[in-house]
Scaffold this active site. Structure first.
Site, PDB file in Angstrom:
ATOM      1  N   GLY A  18       0.907  -1.414  -0.033  1.00  0.00           N
ATOM      2  CA  GLY A  18       0.018  -0.045  -0.019  1.00  0.00           C
ATOM      3  C   GLY A  18       0.798   1.175   0.035  1.00  0.00           C
ATOM      4  O   GLY A  18       2.104   1.087   0.108  1.00  0.00           O
ATOM      5  N   GLY A  20       0.546   5.631   0.967  1.00  0.00           N
ATOM      6  CA  GLY A  20      -0.177   6.805   1.732  1.00  0.00           C
ATOM      7  C   GLY A  20       0.423   7.848   0.976  1.00  0.00           C
ATOM      8  O   GLY A  20       1.383   7.974   0.295  1.00  0.00           O
ATOM      9  N   GLY A  21       0.038   9.217   1.984  1.00  0.00           N
ATOM     10  CA  GLY A  21       0.814  10.559   1.442  1.00  0.00           C
ATOM     11  C   GLY A  21       2.372  10.535   1.646  1.00  0.00           C
ATOM     12  O   GLY A  21       2.928  11.297   1.050  1.00  0.00           O
ATOM     13  N   MET A  22       2.565   9.899   2.654  1.00  0.00           N
ATOM     14  CA  MET A  22       4.035  10.181   3.366  1.00  0.00           C
ATOM     15  C   MET A  22       4.617   9.025   3.173  1.00  0.00           C
ATOM     16  O   MET A  22       6.197   8.939   3.449  1.00  0.00           O
ATOM     17  CB  MET A  22       4.092  10.734   4.646  1.00  0.00           C
ATOM     18  CG  MET A  22       3.302  12.101   4.668  1.00  0.00           C
ATOM     19  SD  MET A  22       4.100  13.418   3.691  1.00  0.00           S
ATOM     20  CE  MET A  22       5.571  13.654   4.701  1.00  0.00           C
ATOM     21  N   ALA A  23       4.349   7.896   3.076  1.00  0.00           N
ATOM     22  CA  ALA A  23       4.925   6.443   3.222  1.00  0.00           C
ATOM     23  C   ALA A  23       4.344   5.530   2.461  1.00  0.00           C
ATOM     24  O   ALA A  23       3.184   5.453   2.166  1.00  0.00           O
ATOM     25  CB  ALA A  23       5.034   6.205   4.832  1.00  0.00           C
ATOM     26  N   VAL A  25       4.358   0.894   2.054  1.00  0.00           N
ATOM     27  CA  VAL A  25       4.610  -0.413   2.868  1.00  0.00           C
ATOM     28  C   VAL A  25       4.530  -1.520   1.708  1.00  0.00           C
ATOM     29  O   VAL A  25       3.965  -1.728   0.841  1.00  0.00           O
ATOM     30  CB  VAL A  25       3.319  -0.827   3.664  1.00  0.00           C
ATOM     31  CG1 VAL A  25       3.773  -1.781   4.427  1.00  0.00           C
ATOM     32  CG2 VAL A  25       3.139   0.451   4.732  1.00  0.00           C
ATOM     33  N   LYS A  40       7.782  -0.482   6.150  1.00  0.00           N
ATOM     34  CA  LYS A  40       7.148   1.069   5.877  1.00  0.00           C
ATOM     35  C   LYS A  40       8.213   2.021   5.740  1.00  0.00           C
ATOM     36  O   LYS A  40       9.150   2.440   6.426  1.00  0.00           O
ATOM     37  CB  LYS A  40       6.592   1.526   7.321  1.00  0.00           C
ATOM     38  CG  LYS A  40       5.630   2.615   7.150  1.00  0.00           C
ATOM     39  CD  LYS A  40       4.864   2.905   8.532  1.00  0.00           C
ATOM     40  CE  LYS A  40       3.980   4.204   8.397  1.00  0.00           C
ATOM     41  NZ  LYS A  40       3.241   4.550   9.616  1.00  0.00           N
ATOM     42  N   ASP A 131      -5.436   8.257  16.665  1.00  0.00           N
ATOM     43  CA  ASP A 131      -5.960   8.110  15.437  1.00  0.00           C
ATOM     44  C   ASP A 131      -6.571   6.656  15.515  1.00  0.00           C
ATOM     45  O   ASP A 131      -6.230   5.804  14.398  1.00  0.00           O
ATOM     46  CB  ASP A 131      -4.665   8.352  14.444  1.00  0.00           C
ATOM     47  CG  ASP A 131      -5.186   8.236  12.824  1.00  0.00           C
ATOM     48  OD1 ASP A 131      -6.251   8.606  12.836  1.00  0.00           O
ATOM     49  OD2 ASP A 131      -4.446   8.165  11.910  1.00  0.00           O
TER      50      ASP A 131
END
Length: 281
Positions: A18, A20-23, A25, A40, A131
Site C-alpha cells: 500500500g 499513503g501520502g508520506m510512506a 509499505v 514501511k 488516530d
C-alpha cells in the site's frame, strides 16, 4: 503486487502492499531469519519534521510490548537517506475491510476488549494514540486485533502543541469532539474513537460521517449516538459512556472500560446459564 522500485539490504522485496501520502509499505522477507515482514518506507527524506515523527513512531512502538500492539523489528535508513521501519507482517487484513457489515456482538466486543487492553498500556506510558480508526486495527491469522500506526501518537504533557497549531490531527469520522476542536487530548479521546468503531461494528454504519469534512466534525460535536436496535439494547449504556460529548462523562480510562466489559461478559454468561431454566417445565 507491482515490481518494487526499492532495494533494502538484508531483505527480499516481494511487492508493495500500500501507499499513503508520506510512506509506502512493502511485503518482504528478512533474509537472516527467513520471516515475512512489512517494510514501511518514507517517500521523501526532505521533510525533516515528518522524518522525526516517523522515527518517534518506531521508538514508541518498540517500547510497547503487548499482544495487541504491532511489533517493530528495526528502524534504519536506505542508501538514499530515507528511513524505514521493519514490522511484523499481519496477513489478516484490517478492520476497514468489514465496512458496511454488522459483526456479531461477541466478536465486536472481543475486538474492543483487545484494543482497549492495548490502549491501557499506551496510556499508562503517558501517550495518546490520536488516530484510532478501522484502518489502524489489523488482524493476526488467529483473529487477534492489533493496533498499529502510531505516527501521530503523542506524549500527554506535550499535546498542547496541537492546540497551538490549530490542526485537528486524526480521522474526522472517528475523532472525539475535543479533537475536532483542536483541544488538548488525553486517554478519553481514544476511548471515544473506539466507541465510534464499536457502534459501526454493531450497526454497520458510522452516523458521524457526514457529506464533507466540516459536516463530519460538526456531527462529532452535536450528534448524539443513536439508539441501538432492540436485540443490542444491553450495550446502549456502554456506547453512551464511550461516546459522551464531555470527556468527564466517559470512562475515566481504559482500565475502567475493561472492567465494564468484564461485567457485561459476566452478565451475559449468567443469562446463558439461566436461560434453559426459564423455559417451560
Amino acid at each position: 503486487m507491482s515490481q518494487p522500485p526499492i532495494t533494502v539490504p538484508g531483505y527480499s522485496i516481494h511487492g508493495r502492499l500500500g501507499k499513503g501520502g508520506m510512506a509506502e509499505v512493502y511485503l518482504a522477507t528478512e533474509q537472516a531469519l527467513q520471516r515475512q515482514v512489512a517494510l514501511k518506507v518514507l517517500l521523501h527524506r526532505e521533510d525533516q519534521a515528518f522524518t522525526q515523527r516517523f522515527i518517534q513512531e518506531g521508538h514508541i512502538v518498540a517500547s510497547l510490548q503487548h499482544p495487541s500492539i504491532i511489533t517493530i523489528y528495526r528502524i534504519d535508513q536506505l542508501a538514499d537517506g530515507r528511513h524505514f521501519l521493519a514490522m511484523e507482517y499481519l496477513a489478516g487484513g484490517d478492520l476497514a475491510q468489514y465496512k458496511g457489515q454488522r459483526l456479531e456482538p461477541a466478536r465486536a466486543l472481543r475486538i474492543v476488549r483487545q484494543i482497549a487492553s492495548a490502549l491501557a498500556l499506551v496510556h499508562d506510558r503517558g501517550l495518546v494514540h490520536r488516530d484510532i480508526k478501522p484502518g489502524n486495527i489489523l488482524f493476526r491469522d488467529d483473529g487477534t486485533a492489533v493496533l498499529t500506526d502510531f505516527g501521530v501518537a503523542k506524549q500527554l504533557q506535550l499535546d498542547s502543541e496541537l492546540t497551538q497549531s490549530g490542526i485537528a490531527v486524526g480521522s474526522p469520522a472517528y475523532s472525539s469532539p475535543e479533537q475536532a476542536q483542536c483541544q488538548a487530548l488525553d486517554a478519553r479521546s481514544d476511548i471515544y474513537s473506539l466507541g465510534v468503531i464499536l457502534l459501526e461494528m454493531l450497526t454497520g454504519h458510522n452516523p458521524f460521517r457526514g457529506a464533507n469534512y466540516t459536516q463530519t466534525l460538526m456531527n462529532q460535536l452535536q450528534l448524539q449516538p443513536p439508539p441501538l436496535p432492540e436485540p443490542l439494547g444491553e450495550w446502549q449504556w456502554l456506547l453512551e459512556r464511550m461516546l459522551a460529548k464531555d470527556p468527564e462523562d466517559r470512562f475515566a480510562d481504559c482500565h475502567v472500560l475493561l472492567a465494564s466489559l468484564d461485567e457485561l461478559q459476566d452478565a451475559e454468561q449468567d443469562h446463558t446459564r439461566l436461560s434453559p431454566a426459564l423455559g417451560p417445565a
